[in-house]
Design an enzyme around this catalytic site. Structure first.
Site, short mmCIF file in Angstrom:
data_model
loop_
_atom_site.label_atom_id
_atom_site.label_comp_id
_atom_site.label_asym_id
_atom_site.label_seq_id
_atom_site.Cartn_x
_atom_site.Cartn_y
_atom_site.Cartn_z
N ARG A 1 13.59 -48.09 69.84
CA ARG A 1 12.65 -48.18 70.94
C ARG A 1 13.12 -47.35 72.14
O ARG A 1 12.35 -46.65 72.77
CB ARG A 1 12.47 -49.64 71.38
N SER B 1 -3.23 -39.34 96.36
CA SER B 1 -2.87 -38.24 97.25
C SER B 1 -2.24 -38.76 98.53
O SER B 1 -1.27 -38.20 99.04
CB SER B 1 -4.12 -37.40 97.57
N GLU C 1 4.46 -38.24 92.51
CA GLU C 1 3.59 -37.21 91.94
C GLU C 1 3.28 -37.51 90.48
O GLU C 1 2.15 -37.28 90.02
CB GLU C 1 4.20 -35.83 92.09
N ARG D 1 23.69 -39.01 102.34
CA ARG D 1 23.43 -38.04 101.27
C ARG D 1 22.57 -38.69 100.17
O ARG D 1 21.61 -38.10 99.69
CB ARG D 1 24.75 -37.53 100.70
N TYR E 1 8.99 -40.25 74.99
CA TYR E 1 7.74 -40.33 75.74
C TYR E 1 7.95 -39.85 77.18
O TYR E 1 7.10 -39.16 77.75
CB TYR E 1 7.20 -41.75 75.76
N ASP F 1 -7.93 -40.20 95.98
CA ASP F 1 -7.52 -40.05 97.38
C ASP F 1 -6.33 -40.94 97.70
O ASP F 1 -5.43 -40.55 98.46
CB ASP F 1 -8.68 -40.36 98.32
N GLU G 1 0.67 -29.55 86.11
CA GLU G 1 0.47 -29.94 87.50
C GLU G 1 1.25 -29.01 88.44
O GLU G 1 2.47 -29.08 88.53
CB GLU G 1 0.94 -31.39 87.73
N GLU H 1 -4.89 -39.59 88.22
CA GLU H 1 -5.93 -38.56 88.07
C GLU H 1 -6.33 -38.37 86.62
O GLU H 1 -7.52 -38.25 86.32
CB GLU H 1 -5.44 -37.25 88.68
#
Length: 132
Positions: free
Chosen positions: A24, A113, A84, A70, A31, A110, A43, A91
């Site tokens: 698994r 975003s 992202e 840091r 994946y 939206d 993208e 999306e």
């Protein structure tokens, strides 16, 4: 809205459920790799953030700051990649359901975003607070 059912031509994912152990973990890693590759290939925003990370992370490693500072500078950069990926997943899901214009589809996109905007703002604020 078109709903597809699983048939012999379109198998469902039930056969992938219930696996355990090292198999698994290895499949999950595969994946994840496929998701990263899909994001990088499909993208532009993800590619731009990768480039930003390739610039900012080495700078963070060279700066004369504490280990905690840091780590925070690097963490917020990586967080932008995570957001992202999630935004792209939202999306893709919305587009999978329907490409027609709908207020809820627009709202979902939206919001994704907006989440990315918040993280990019976090990068600017964290770096500014540490460096200034």
């Amino acid at each position: 809205m078109k709903v597809e059912s699983a048939t012999a031509d379109t198998p469902d994912a039930s056969g992938l459920k219930g696996r355990t152990g090292i198999r698994r973990i290895l499949q999950a890693a595969g994946y994840s790799q496929a998701g990263l590759l899909a994001a990088f290939k499909g993208e532009a925003a993800f590619r731009q953030l990768v480039l930003l990370n390739l610039l900012l992370i080495p700078i963070a490693l060279m700066l004369d700051v504490s280990k905690v500072e840091r780590a925070l500078m690097i963490a917020v950069c990586l967080l932008a990649l995570i957001v992202e990926l999630l935004n792209s997943a939202i999306e893709a899901t919305v587009d999978r359901i329907s490409l027609s214009l709908h207020p809820l589809s627009k709202q979902a996109k939206d919001m994704g975003s907006a989440a990315q905007f918040v993280v990019l703002s976090m990068i600017a604020v964290v770096w500014a607070v540490i460096l200034l």
